[in-house]
Design a protein around this motif. Structure first.
Motif, PDB file in Angstrom:
ATOM      1  N   LYS A 146     118.263  72.114  16.132  1.00 17.73           N
ATOM      2  CA  LYS A 146     119.007  70.859  16.218  1.00 17.73           C
ATOM      3  C   LYS A 146     118.170  69.801  16.942  1.00 17.73           C
ATOM      4  CE  LYS A 146     123.441  73.275  16.461  1.00 17.73           C
ATOM      5  NZ  LYS A 146     124.659  73.526  17.283  1.00 17.73           N
ATOM      6  N   THR A 147     118.008  68.662  16.258  1.00 16.57           N
ATOM      7  CA  THR A 147     117.251  67.558  16.863  1.00 16.57           C
ATOM      8  C   THR A 147     117.999  66.234  16.803  1.00 16.57           C
ATOM      9  OG1 THR A 147     116.144  67.108  14.748  1.00 16.57           O
ATOM     10  CG2 THR A 147     115.046  68.638  16.256  1.00 16.57           C
ATOM     11  N   GLU A 148     119.147  66.201  16.164  1.00 20.17           N
ATOM     12  CA  GLU A 148     119.866  64.937  15.995  1.00 20.17           C
ATOM     13  C   GLU A 148     120.661  64.615  17.263  1.00 20.17           C
ATOM     14  OE1 GLU A 148     120.297  67.512  13.988  1.00 20.17           O
ATOM     15  OE2 GLU A 148     119.101  66.952  12.231  1.00 20.17           O
ATOM     16  N   THR A 149     120.859  63.312  17.479  1.00 20.86           N
ATOM     17  CA  THR A 149     121.719  62.775  18.551  1.00 20.86           C
ATOM     18  C   THR A 149     121.443  63.444  19.895  1.00 20.86           C
ATOM     19  OG1 THR A 149     123.506  64.342  18.046  1.00 20.86           O
ATOM     20  CG2 THR A 149     123.541  62.210  16.893  1.00 20.86           C
ATOM     21  N   LEU A 150     120.171  63.492  20.263  1.00 11.94           N
ATOM     22  CA  LEU A 150     119.809  64.083  21.546  1.00 11.94           C
ATOM     23  C   LEU A 150     120.041  63.125  22.707  1.00 11.94           C
ATOM     24  CD1 LEU A 150     116.478  65.941  20.695  1.00 11.94           C
ATOM     25  CD2 LEU A 150     118.695  66.966  21.187  1.00 11.94           C
ATOM     26  N   TYR A 151     120.038  61.802  22.426  1.00 11.83           N
ATOM     27  CA  TYR A 151     120.160  60.804  23.490  1.00 11.83           C
ATOM     28  C   TYR A 151     121.573  60.237  23.511  1.00 11.83           C
ATOM     29  CZ  TYR A 151     115.135  60.651  22.417  1.00 11.83           C
ATOM     30  OH  TYR A 151     113.841  60.970  22.124  1.00 11.83           O
ATOM     31  N   ARG A 152     122.058  59.949  24.713  1.00 15.03           N
ATOM     32  CA  ARG A 152     123.340  59.280  24.869  1.00 15.03           C
ATOM     33  C   ARG A 152     123.134  57.800  25.163  1.00 15.03           C
ATOM     34  NH1 ARG A 152     127.386  62.183  28.878  1.00 15.03           N
ATOM     35  NH2 ARG A 152     128.693  60.513  28.050  1.00 15.03           N
ATOM     36  N   ASP A 153     124.014  56.992  24.614  1.00 17.85           N
ATOM     37  CA  ASP A 153     124.008  55.563  24.912  1.00 17.85           C
ATOM     38  C   ASP A 153     124.343  55.382  26.386  1.00 17.85           C
ATOM     39  OD1 ASP A 153     124.450  52.879  25.171  1.00 17.85           O
ATOM     40  OD2 ASP A 153     125.504  52.672  23.270  1.00 17.85           O
ATOM     41  N   ILE A 155     114.715  85.440  21.104  1.00 13.05           N
ATOM     42  CA  ILE A 155     114.769  84.859  22.455  1.00 13.05           C
ATOM     43  C   ILE A 155     113.897  83.610  22.527  1.00 13.05           C
ATOM     44  CG2 ILE A 155     114.148  85.247  24.867  1.00 13.05           C
ATOM     45  CD1 ILE A 155     114.891  88.202  24.442  1.00 13.05           C
ATOM     46  N   ALA A 156     112.691  83.680  21.946  1.00 13.09           N
ATOM     47  CA  ALA A 156     111.788  82.520  21.944  1.00 13.09           C
ATOM     48  C   ALA A 156     112.396  81.345  21.197  1.00 13.09           C
ATOM     49  CB  ALA A 156     110.446  82.910  21.321  1.00 13.09           C
ATOM     50  N   LYS A 157     113.113  81.637  20.108  1.00 14.18           N
ATOM     51  CA  LYS A 157     113.762  80.574  19.338  1.00 14.18           C
ATOM     52  C   LYS A 157     114.873  79.920  20.155  1.00 14.18           C
ATOM     53  CE  LYS A 157     116.230  79.723  14.992  1.00 14.18           C
ATOM     54  NZ  LYS A 157     116.760  80.323  13.748  1.00 14.18           N
ATOM     55  N   MET A 158     115.673  80.717  20.855  1.00 12.24           N
ATOM     56  CA  MET A 158     116.732  80.159  21.700  1.00 12.24           C
ATOM     57  C   MET A 158     116.155  79.317  22.832  1.00 12.24           C
ATOM     58  SD  MET A 158     119.638  83.180  21.900  1.00 12.24           S
ATOM     59  CE  MET A 158     118.524  84.418  22.555  1.00 12.24           C
ATOM     60  N   ASN A 159     115.057  79.800  23.422  1.00 11.12           N
ATOM     61  CA  ASN A 159     114.412  79.035  24.500  1.00 11.12           C
ATOM     62  C   ASN A 159     113.842  77.718  23.982  1.00 11.12           C
ATOM     63  OD1 ASN A 159     114.983  80.981  26.422  1.00 11.12           O
ATOM     64  ND2 ASN A 159     113.035  82.047  26.155  1.00 11.12           N
ATOM     65  N   TYR A 160     113.332  77.741  22.765  1.00 12.51           N
ATOM     66  CA  TYR A 160     112.803  76.521  22.148  1.00 12.51           C
ATOM     67  C   TYR A 160     113.920  75.495  21.959  1.00 12.51           C
ATOM     68  CZ  TYR A 160     110.616  73.601  18.509  1.00 12.51           C
ATOM     69  OH  TYR A 160     110.125  72.546  17.771  1.00 12.51           O
ATOM     70  N   GLN A 161     115.062  75.948  21.433  1.00 11.34           N
ATOM     71  CA  GLN A 161     116.202  75.048  21.252  1.00 11.34           C
ATOM     72  C   GLN A 161     116.691  74.513  22.595  1.00 11.34           C
ATOM     73  OE1 GLN A 161     118.364  74.038  18.110  1.00 11.34           O
ATOM     74  NE2 GLN A 161     118.204  72.605  19.823  1.00 11.34           N
ATOM     75  N   GLN A 162     116.734  75.369  23.611  1.00  7.30           N
ATOM     76  CA  GLN A 162     117.200  74.937  24.927  1.00  7.30           C
ATOM     77  C   GLN A 162     116.244  73.925  25.544  1.00  7.30           C
ATOM     78  OE1 GLN A 162     120.102  75.680  26.141  1.00  7.30           O
ATOM     79  NE2 GLN A 162     119.811  74.526  28.030  1.00  7.30           N
ATOM     80  N   THR A 163     114.945  74.115  25.331  1.00  7.73           N
ATOM     81  CA  THR A 163     113.953  73.164  25.850  1.00  7.73           C
ATOM     82  C   THR A 163     114.147  71.793  25.225  1.00  7.73           C
ATOM     83  OG1 THR A 163     112.366  74.965  26.141  1.00  7.73           O
ATOM     84  CG2 THR A 163     111.489  72.734  26.176  1.00  7.73           C
ATOM     85  N   ILE A 164     114.464  71.761  23.924  1.00  9.24           N
ATOM     86  CA  ILE A 164     114.722  70.485  23.244  1.00  9.24           C
ATOM     87  C   ILE A 164     115.957  69.810  23.836  1.00  9.24           C
ATOM     88  CG2 ILE A 164     115.362  69.445  21.029  1.00  9.24           C
ATOM     89  CD1 ILE A 164     113.706  71.624  19.665  1.00  9.24           C
ATOM     90  N   LEU A 165     117.016  70.597  24.065  1.00 10.64           N
ATOM     91  CA  LEU A 165     118.235  70.029  24.650  1.00 10.64           C
ATOM     92  C   LEU A 165     117.980  69.493  26.053  1.00 10.64           C
ATOM     93  CD1 LEU A 165     120.856  72.706  23.494  1.00 10.64           C
ATOM     94  CD2 LEU A 165     120.423  70.446  22.498  1.00 10.64           C
ATOM     95  N   GLU A 166     117.193  70.222  26.847  1.00 13.83           N
ATOM     96  CA  GLU A 166     116.856  69.762  28.192  1.00 13.83           C
ATOM     97  C   GLU A 166     116.050  68.460  28.134  1.00 13.83           C
ATOM     98  OE1 GLU A 166     117.672  70.835  31.145  1.00 13.83           O
ATOM     99  OE2 GLU A 166     118.826  72.585  30.517  1.00 13.83           O
ATOM    100  N   ALA A 167     115.175  68.365  27.147  1.00 13.91           N
ATOM    101  CA  ALA A 167     114.391  67.136  26.987  1.00 13.91           C
ATOM    102  C   ALA A 167     115.308  65.956  26.665  1.00 13.91           C
ATOM    103  CB  ALA A 167     113.353  67.316  25.879  1.00 13.91           C
ATOM    104  N   GLY A 168     116.272  66.176  25.757  1.00 14.83           N
ATOM    105  CA  GLY A 168     117.230  65.112  25.446  1.00 14.83           C
ATOM    106  C   GLY A 168     118.053  64.711  26.654  1.00 14.83           C
ATOM    107  N   LYS A 169     118.431  65.683  27.466  1.00 11.06           N
ATOM    108  CA  LYS A 169     119.196  65.398  28.687  1.00 11.06           C
ATOM    109  C   LYS A 169     118.380  64.519  29.636  1.00 11.06           C
ATOM    110  CE  LYS A 169     120.767  67.674  32.921  1.00 11.06           C
ATOM    111  NZ  LYS A 169     119.791  66.931  33.746  1.00 11.06           N
ATOM    112  N   GLU A 170     117.097  64.840  29.807  1.00  7.79           N
ATOM    113  CA  GLU A 170     116.254  64.066  30.714  1.00  7.79           C
ATOM    114  C   GLU A 170     116.119  62.616  30.241  1.00  7.79           C
ATOM    115  OE1 GLU A 170     112.533  65.977  31.403  1.00  7.79           O
ATOM    116  OE2 GLU A 170     113.451  67.875  32.013  1.00  7.79           O
ATOM    117  N   VAL A 171     115.990  62.429  28.934  1.00 13.18           N
ATOM    118  CA  VAL A 171     115.911  61.072  28.396  1.00 13.18           C
ATOM    119  C   VAL A 171     117.222  60.329  28.656  1.00 13.18           C
ATOM    120  CG1 VAL A 171     115.661  59.690  26.301  1.00 13.18           C
ATOM    121  CG2 VAL A 171     114.218  61.696  26.636  1.00 13.18           C
ATOM    122  N   SER A 172     118.348  60.984  28.395  1.00 13.31           N
ATOM    123  CA  SER A 172     119.656  60.353  28.601  1.00 13.31           C
ATOM    124  C   SER A 172     119.867  59.996  30.066  1.00 13.31           C
ATOM    125  CB  SER A 172     120.768  61.297  28.123  1.00 13.31           C
ATOM    126  OG  SER A 172     120.644  61.562  26.742  1.00 13.31           O
TER     127      SER A 172
END
Length: 454
Positions: free
Chosen positions: A24-31, A356-373
């Motif tokens: 999942k890569t869509e809508t990672l940032y919040r307004d 496990i590596a795939k789940m960690n990859y997805q979680q890293t993307i979500l954490e990146a979106g959180k930091e941007v938001s």
């Protein structure tokens, strides 16, 4: 038919890694303005793609960052790890070629009173593992992902170092500004103490008012000492980042700092290509994918070809001179049949690690979106707070002047003057703190979008 079946069933072994479609890569940032809506981004412009010199424009800071990139221990260690991975990748690629070894042997034999018999062998032995089912191919690809992972790790260290030096430098400027404001306030309170003592002698005030003024003066003086201590510690932290011993640091002022006017974030998909830690997580997934492929390949036959060529004067039965040329070739095929369940267990473990590596990859993307938001909202919130801070300071400055006029006309006590001045000092220090938070929001956003990479 058996070989054809094996080849068809092993097609997946030769397949190179591809990013999973269900990441999942869509809508990672919040307004930053909205509470619930996600930020719809269509502009591919991205502050994280700017060179760091365009973001951090202070010449002194630029000099410090260049010095840190050249001398910082973590940065130099990351560069060396890239070189190590590159050597290992070259070794993995060479494993496709035959290995050739020269193994000369000689012997001297005698029995009883017979003459010495001298035998020798001068062979060159070659061995070649034919990669029929991708064992070497997947090992080479896995090593390439390890090399790329080390490069992305180096980029992550570089980005963290640049933003870390910038953060420390701007914190130092904030403390300098707070020291400046507090020093001026100390001078004002010192003059207030002198004035109150003169008024007490003239019978215009009481000893209690004088004591209160002295107490406030000592309180502000103590806070100034604390701020100067913090300045020294931050200077030490900055010099350690630059791999230097603690020392005084030359620097600019907070009021001189200029940043890009627009903070563009680009589309969320760019995080997957720009953020080094996200790329590191993806390379970990790719490495796990190739490990699984190697576990699959272990079920298929292995073909080894060996050859020996050279000269010898001993055939094992008789010794003849001069020596004669010899050549021997051997091909062996090994098909695993029963290995105590090791191959099956290894494949199951590899598949689990890949998940496990795939789940960690997805979680890293979500954490990146959180930091941007978070960085976007911090920038938005501090901008609004600074407007309120300026309005508050303007009103408190007026209140301090009015209270002093009322005191001179006998309509207010000196305690009211002290209260107004303390409120003004607190508001001024808060404005400086909010200003540095705004700067840190820019730094955090730049880092969150993968800024600072080469």
């Amino acid at each position: 038919m058996m070989c054809a079946t094996a080849l068809l069933s092993s097609c997946h072994i030769y397949k190179a890694y591809e990013r999973p479609d269900d990441i999942k890569t869509e809508t990672l940032y919040r307004d930053p303005v909205s509470i619930t809506d996600t930020l719809a981004v269509s502009d591919t412009a991205n502050i994280g793609s700017l060179p760091w010199k365009e973001v951090f424009r202070d010449p002194t800071l630029q000099f410090f960052i260049e010095e840190g990139l050249e001398n910082n221990v973590d940065m130099q260690a990351a560069i060396l790890r890239v070189e190590e991975a590159k050597v290992l990748l070259t070794s993995a690629r060479l494993s496709f070629l035959p290995s050739i070894n020269l193994a000369p042997q000689g012997s001297v034999t005698t029995m009883g009173n017979s003459d010495f018999v001298k035998a020798y062998t001068l062979p060159a032995a070659a061995s070649w593992e034919v990669d029929l089912f991708g064992k070497l191919l997947n090992a080479s690809r896995e090593q390439k992902t390890a090399y790329l992972q080390s490069k992305y790790t180096q980029q992550a260290v570089r980005s963290q170092l640049i933003c870390g030096i910038a953060n420390t430098y701007y914190t130092l400027l904030m403390l300098d500004k707070q020291v400046e404001i507090t020093s001026k306030t100390v001078d004002i309170y010192k003059e207030n103490v002198r004035a109150m003592e003169a008024m007490k002698i003239a019978g215009m005030t009481t000893e209690a008012a004088v004591a209160q003024t002295r107490a406030v003066y000592h309180q502000v003086s103590a806070s100034l000492i604390e701020l100067k201590r913090q300045v020294r510690e931050v200077e030490n932290s900055l010099t350690v980042l630059l791999a230097k011993s603690p020392q005084t640091v030359a620097r600019g002022t907070l009021d001189e700092q200029v940043f890009p006017e627009e903070l563009t974030t680009g589309v969320p998909l760019q995080l997957l290509e720009n953020r080094p830690d996200v790329k590191v997580a993806e390379m970990t997934l790719a490495s796990a994918y190739y490990t699984t492929n190697k576990a699959r390949a272990a079920f298929y036959p292995g073909l080894n070809i060996t050859a020996t060529a050279g000269w010898t004067n001993g055939s094992g039965i008789t010794v003849s001179n001069p020596g004669q040329f010899m050549f021997q070739a051997l091909a062996s095929l090994a098909q695993p049949i029963f290995n105590n369940g090791k191959l099956v267990a290894n494949l199951k473990v590899s598949k689990a690690e890949e998940k496990i590596a795939k789940m960690n990859y997805q979680q890293t993307i979500l954490e990146a979106g959180k930091e941007v938001s978070d960085a976007l909202h911090l920038y938005y919130a501090t901008n609004k707070k600074l407007v309120e801070d300026k309005a508050q300071i303007e009103q408190l400055e007026k209140a301090a002047v009015y209270t002093k006029d009322l005191f001179q006309s006998g309509s207010a006590s000196y305690l009211e003057i002290l209260t107004a001045q303390q409120s003004l000092l607190s508001a001024q220090l808060t404005e400086v703190s909010d200003n540095i938070q705004r700067i840190q929001a820019v730094i955090n956003l730049y880092s969150a979008l993968g800024g600072g990479r080469e």
